[in-house]
Scaffold this motif. Structure first.
Motif, PDB file in Angstrom:
ATOM      1  N   MET A   1      -1.572 -20.600   2.893  1.00 28.11           N
ATOM      2  CA  MET A   1      -2.909 -20.112   3.250  1.00 28.11           C
ATOM      3  C   MET A   1      -2.819 -18.886   4.153  1.00 28.11           C
ATOM      4  N   GLU A   2      -1.839 -18.911   5.091  1.00 21.37           N
ATOM      5  CA  GLU A   2      -1.688 -17.780   5.999  1.00 21.37           C
ATOM      6  C   GLU A   2      -1.333 -16.516   5.229  1.00 21.37           C
ATOM      7  N   LEU A   3      -0.476 -16.645   4.207  1.00 20.81           N
ATOM      8  CA  LEU A   3      -0.100 -15.492   3.398  1.00 20.81           C
ATOM      9  C   LEU A   3      -1.306 -14.953   2.639  1.00 20.81           C
ATOM     10  N   SER A   4      -2.149 -15.843   2.139  1.00 14.51           N
ATOM     11  CA  SER A   4      -3.348 -15.421   1.421  1.00 14.51           C
ATOM     12  C   SER A   4      -4.269 -14.610   2.325  1.00 14.51           C
ATOM     13  N   LEU A   5      -4.452 -15.072   3.548  1.00  9.81           N
ATOM     14  CA  LEU A   5      -5.315 -14.360   4.484  1.00  9.81           C
ATOM     15  C   LEU A   5      -4.724 -13.002   4.846  1.00  9.81           C
ATOM     16  N   LEU A   6      -3.404 -12.946   4.951  1.00  8.74           N
ATOM     17  CA  LEU A   6      -2.747 -11.675   5.257  1.00  8.74           C
ATOM     18  C   LEU A   6      -2.942 -10.681   4.119  1.00  8.74           C
ATOM     19  N   ILE A   7      -2.872 -11.172   2.885  1.00  7.89           N
ATOM     20  CA  ILE A   7      -3.091 -10.308   1.722  1.00  7.89           C
ATOM     21  C   ILE A   7      -4.515  -9.770   1.714  1.00  7.89           C
ATOM     22  N   ILE A   8      -5.472 -10.633   2.040  1.00 10.90           N
ATOM     23  CA  ILE A   8      -6.874 -10.208   2.087  1.00 10.90           C
ATOM     24  C   ILE A   8      -7.069  -9.126   3.151  1.00 10.90           C
ATOM     25  N   PHE A   9      -6.481  -9.339   4.323  1.00 13.62           N
ATOM     26  CA  PHE A   9      -6.584  -8.351   5.400  1.00 13.62           C
ATOM     27  C   PHE A   9      -5.944  -7.029   4.976  1.00 13.62           C
ATOM     28  N   TRP A  10      -4.772  -7.100   4.359  1.00  9.20           N
ATOM     29  CA  TRP A  10      -4.065  -5.887   3.957  1.00  9.20           C
ATOM     30  C   TRP A  10      -4.828  -5.141   2.870  1.00  9.20           C
ATOM     31  N   TYR A  11      -5.482  -5.878   1.974  1.00  8.10           N
ATOM     32  CA  TYR A  11      -6.292  -5.202   0.963  1.00  8.10           C
ATOM     33  C   TYR A  11      -7.459  -4.467   1.619  1.00  8.10           C
ATOM     34  N   GLY A  12      -8.025  -5.045   2.666  1.00  3.65           N
ATOM     35  CA  GLY A  12      -9.085  -4.358   3.400  1.00  3.65           C
ATOM     36  C   GLY A  12      -8.599  -3.039   3.973  1.00  3.65           C
ATOM     37  N   VAL A  13      -7.368  -3.038   4.501  1.00  3.29           N
ATOM     38  CA  VAL A  13      -6.781  -1.802   5.032  1.00  3.29           C
ATOM     39  C   VAL A  13      -6.612  -0.770   3.926  1.00  3.29           C
ATOM     40  N   LEU A  14      -6.033  -1.190   2.798  1.00  8.49           N
ATOM     41  CA  LEU A  14      -5.812  -0.261   1.686  1.00  8.49           C
ATOM     42  C   LEU A  14      -7.132   0.236   1.101  1.00  8.49           C
ATOM     43  N   HIS A  15      -8.093  -0.670   1.002  1.00  2.18           N
ATOM     44  CA  HIS A  15      -9.408  -0.310   0.465  1.00  2.18           C
ATOM     45  C   HIS A  15     -10.063   0.779   1.315  1.00  2.18           C
ATOM     46  N   ALA A  16      -9.968   0.644   2.627  1.00  2.00           N
ATOM     47  CA  ALA A  16     -10.618   1.593   3.532  1.00  2.00           C
ATOM     48  C   ALA A  16      -9.950   2.952   3.524  1.00  2.00           C
ATOM     49  N   MET A  17      -8.690   3.018   3.089  1.00  2.00           N
ATOM     50  CA  MET A  17      -7.967   4.285   3.090  1.00  2.00           C
ATOM     51  C   MET A  17      -8.284   5.140   1.868  1.00  2.00           C
ATOM     52  N   GLY A  18      -9.198   4.678   1.035  1.00  2.00           N
ATOM     53  CA  GLY A  18      -9.613   5.474  -0.117  1.00  2.00           C
ATOM     54  C   GLY A  18     -10.274   6.771   0.323  1.00  2.00           C
ATOM     55  N   PRO A  19     -10.065   7.856  -0.413  1.00  2.00           N
ATOM     56  CA  PRO A  19     -10.634   9.150  -0.002  1.00  2.00           C
ATOM     57  C   PRO A  19     -12.150   9.153   0.072  1.00  2.00           C
ATOM     58  N   ASP A  20     -12.815   8.312  -0.734  1.00  2.00           N
ATOM     59  CA  ASP A  20     -14.278   8.280  -0.685  1.00  2.00           C
ATOM     60  C   ASP A  20     -14.770   7.731   0.652  1.00  2.00           C
ATOM     61  N   HIS A  21     -14.110   6.693   1.172  1.00  2.00           N
ATOM     62  CA  HIS A  21     -14.519   6.117   2.448  1.00  2.00           C
ATOM     63  C   HIS A  21     -14.246   7.073   3.607  1.00  2.00           C
ATOM     64  N   LEU A  22     -13.057   7.650   3.632  1.00  2.00           N
ATOM     65  CA  LEU A  22     -12.704   8.547   4.731  1.00  2.00           C
ATOM     66  C   LEU A  22     -13.559   9.810   4.709  1.00  2.00           C
ATOM     67  N   THR A  23     -13.847  10.296   3.514  1.00  2.00           N
ATOM     68  CA  THR A  23     -14.704  11.478   3.403  1.00  2.00           C
ATOM     69  C   THR A  23     -16.108  11.183   3.916  1.00  2.00           C
ATOM     70  N   ALA A  24     -16.627  10.008   3.579  1.00  2.00           N
ATOM     71  CA  ALA A  24     -17.972   9.641   4.028  1.00  2.00           C
ATOM     72  C   ALA A  24     -18.043   9.577   5.552  1.00  2.00           C
ATOM     73  N   ILE A  25     -17.033   8.982   6.176  1.00  2.00           N
ATOM     74  CA  ILE A  25     -17.015   8.898   7.636  1.00  2.00           C
ATOM     75  C   ILE A  25     -16.928  10.287   8.250  1.00  2.00           C
ATOM     76  N   ALA A  26     -16.068  11.131   7.693  1.00  2.00           N
ATOM     77  CA  ALA A  26     -15.921  12.487   8.220  1.00  2.00           C
ATOM     78  C   ALA A  26     -17.226  13.266   8.098  1.00  2.00           C
TER      79      ALA A  26
END
Length: 212
Positions: A1-26
């Motif tokens: 279960m801990e590994l599953s939660l870590l994967i979910i958290f890491w996907y959130g990090v990767l998802h946020a690093m998309g150019p569309d998200h960073l461009t919108a914030i900028a």
């Protein structure tokens, strides 16, 4: 279960690093002070996280609603494209003004687009709205990840971990924008360069989201 939660958290990090998200914030935080820059990133992350959770629940309970998530992508891409055009126009025109003034005993340079100097919190609400719209489009990828690591119902805790990963990247990138605001946007020439570069980047990202 801990590994599953870590994967979910890491996907959130990767998802946020998309150019569309960073461009919108900028787009919405460039030229703003510390408080407004952080508020923009937090509002964007808040809108993103809430929408992801709500639509994850809807997608699991209402058949056929997934088709409507495409509209979130189209609208958010259109906003990014229009913001890019606006920033490019401002960079090429004479409408950008640098006002040096003092707040609470501290002198700073404020970037404005009119002779009237105002501090309005409503200026940051588009960041919340765009976070909501982009959350609608991003919910599909999140559900795929959740489906790979868990065969149970999506819980608030899972989405909270995903949103935490997203927020970590957003706030970190907000710090980069804040550095630009403080140490680079101190002359009209630099402001025009940054606005022009960001405008072109936003146009490219928005167009890529719409047509590819």
């Amino acid at each position: 279960m801990e590994l599953s939660l870590l994967i979910i958290f890491w996907y959130g990090v990767l998802h946020a690093m998309g150019p569309d998200h960073l461009t919108a914030i900028a787009d919405f935080s460039i030229g703003k002070n510390l408080r407004k820059t952080m508020m923009v990133t937090l509002l964007f992350a808040l809108g993103h996280g809430i929408t992801l959770f709500l639509f994850a629940k809807l997608l699991q309970s209402i058949p056929g609603i997934q088709a409507y998530t495409d509209y979130g992508d189209v609208i958010s891409a259109s906003v990014i494209l229009l913001m890019g055009m606006y920033l490019l126009y401002m960079a090429l025109s004479d409408r950008i003004l640098l006002n040096k003034h003092t707040h609470d005993g501290q002198e700073h340079i404020h970037i404005s687009f009119s002779r009237t100097h105002q501090h309005r919190w409503t200026d940051m609400m588009p960041a919340l709205s765009l976070g909501v719209l982009m959350g609608i489009g991003g919910v599909r990828g999140m559900l795929v990840t959740l489906g790979l690591v868990s065969h149970q119902e999506v819980t608030f805790g899972m989405v909270a971990l995903f949103a935490l990963g997203v927020m970590l990247v957003f706030i970190s990138f907000g710090g980069v924008i804040l550095w630009l605001n403080r140490y680079w946007l101190n002359s009209l020439a630099n402001v025009r360069r940054v606005f022009g570069a960001l405008g072109l980047s936003s146009i490219a990202v928005g167009a890529q989201m719409l047509w590819f």
